[in-house]
Design a protein around this motif. Structure first.
Motif, PDB file in Angstrom:
ATOM      1  N   ASP A  94       0.828  -1.209   0.000  1.00 48.06           N
ATOM      2  CA  ASP A  94       0.000   0.000   0.000  1.00 48.06           C
ATOM      3  C   ASP A  94       0.862   1.259   0.000  1.00 48.06           C
ATOM      4  N   GLN A  95       1.954   1.225   0.778  1.00 45.21           N
ATOM      5  CA  GLN A  95       2.831   2.392   0.871  1.00 45.21           C
ATOM      6  C   GLN A  95       3.540   2.653  -0.461  1.00 45.21           C
ATOM      7  N   SER A  98       1.088   4.130  -2.899  1.00 47.39           N
ATOM      8  CA  SER A  98       0.845   5.543  -2.605  1.00 47.39           C
ATOM      9  C   SER A  98       2.031   6.404  -3.018  1.00 47.39           C
TER      10      SER A  98
END
Length: 269
Positions: A94-95, A98
């Motif tokens: 997810d990081q 992003s």
């Protein structure tokens, strides 16, 4: 005291999850902890089955699930049942998403596929070096592709280029004074590729090669009559084998490789 149990759950073989969990456990000197690995957990039913065992063992879960819906389901179920669980890969995926603005593939097992691809490539490159320029005719029968041609027809760079495509390539130089290795007539003809070149082009290549070595460009190596003799011998050999022939006269290595790859994949030149 009952030994703590940690279930390592993955949608692939589970090597990453196990390695990370073992690294964490090492900070506790092992402490008598038991790992149970559950690979290829690919649907919600699999998760339900694993968590029923986790509950019986009063265990915790460390998991690597790359599909968002699977991670979400695992978190919901462990929260509801009060099971200690840690997502080892979801937060960093997810990081990175992003941070980079790129979408993840969400395909299990890619690390393993990349590793296997890398080692196959290394193996093919080592093979090409070992069986370059007819050093060991035994490689002819082991090769995926056998390149045949007279000197300076790009056999070596072509072998290396194809090796980067994970193909094991042996190449055999042809000279009229030396009989081709007998292995050349035993390998399936579809694996052999003759590299044809015009006498004039080969003459220029060889003359430039001699000059680059500080030698006289009038040597027999670059003599046009000698070159024609070699090419006639080449034609006899490839006709006997009845293998495909690629004209490399005006082709870059990449173009020749594409012709060969196309032949292999589609069964036609």
């Amino acid at each position: 005291m009952v030994s703590p149990v940690i279930y390592v759950v993955s949608d692939s073989v589970g090597e990453t999850a196990e390695l990370v969990t073992k690294a964490a456990i090492s900070q506790f000197n092992g402490s008598g902890m038991t790992l149970k690995r559950f690979p290829y957990v690919e649907d919600k039913e699999n998760i339900d089955e694993v968590l029923s065992l986790v509950s019986l063992d009063h265990a915790m879960v460390a998991y690597t699930l790359v599909k968002p819906e699977m991670r979400t389901y695992m978190k919901e179920r462990t929260d509801i049942e009060g099971i200690s669980a840690v997502d080892l890969i979801g937060p960093i995926i997810d990081q990175i998403q992003s941070f980079s603005g790129k979408e993840p593939l969400c395909e299990p097992g890619l690390v393993r596929k990349l590793d296997e691809d890398y080692f196959k490539k290394v193996e093919a490159i080592e093979f090409a070096v070992k069986y370059d320029d007819g050093r060991d005719p035994r490689g002819i029968l082991k090769a995926d592709i056998v390149l045949i041609g007279v000197s300076r027809t790009s056999k070596t760079p072509l072998s290396q280029y194809l090796a980067h495509k994970r193909l094991k390539v042996a190449n055999v130089p042809l000279v009229p004074e030396v009989d081709p290795p007998e292995e050349l007539y035993k390998v399936p003809k579809e694996k052999c590729f003759g590299l044809k070149i015009s006498p004039e082009k080969l003459n220029n290549i060889r003359r430039e090669r001699l000059l680059s070595l500080g030698l006289n460009d009038q040597a027999s190596y670059a003599n046009i009559d000698r070159i024609k003799e070699e090419l006639n011998f080449f034609e006899k050999v490839v006709q006997k084998i009845n293998c495909p022939v690629v004209d490399v006269t005006n082709k870059a290595v990449e173009e020749t490789a594409n012709v060969i790859l196309n032949y292999i994949q589609k069964g036609r030149p």
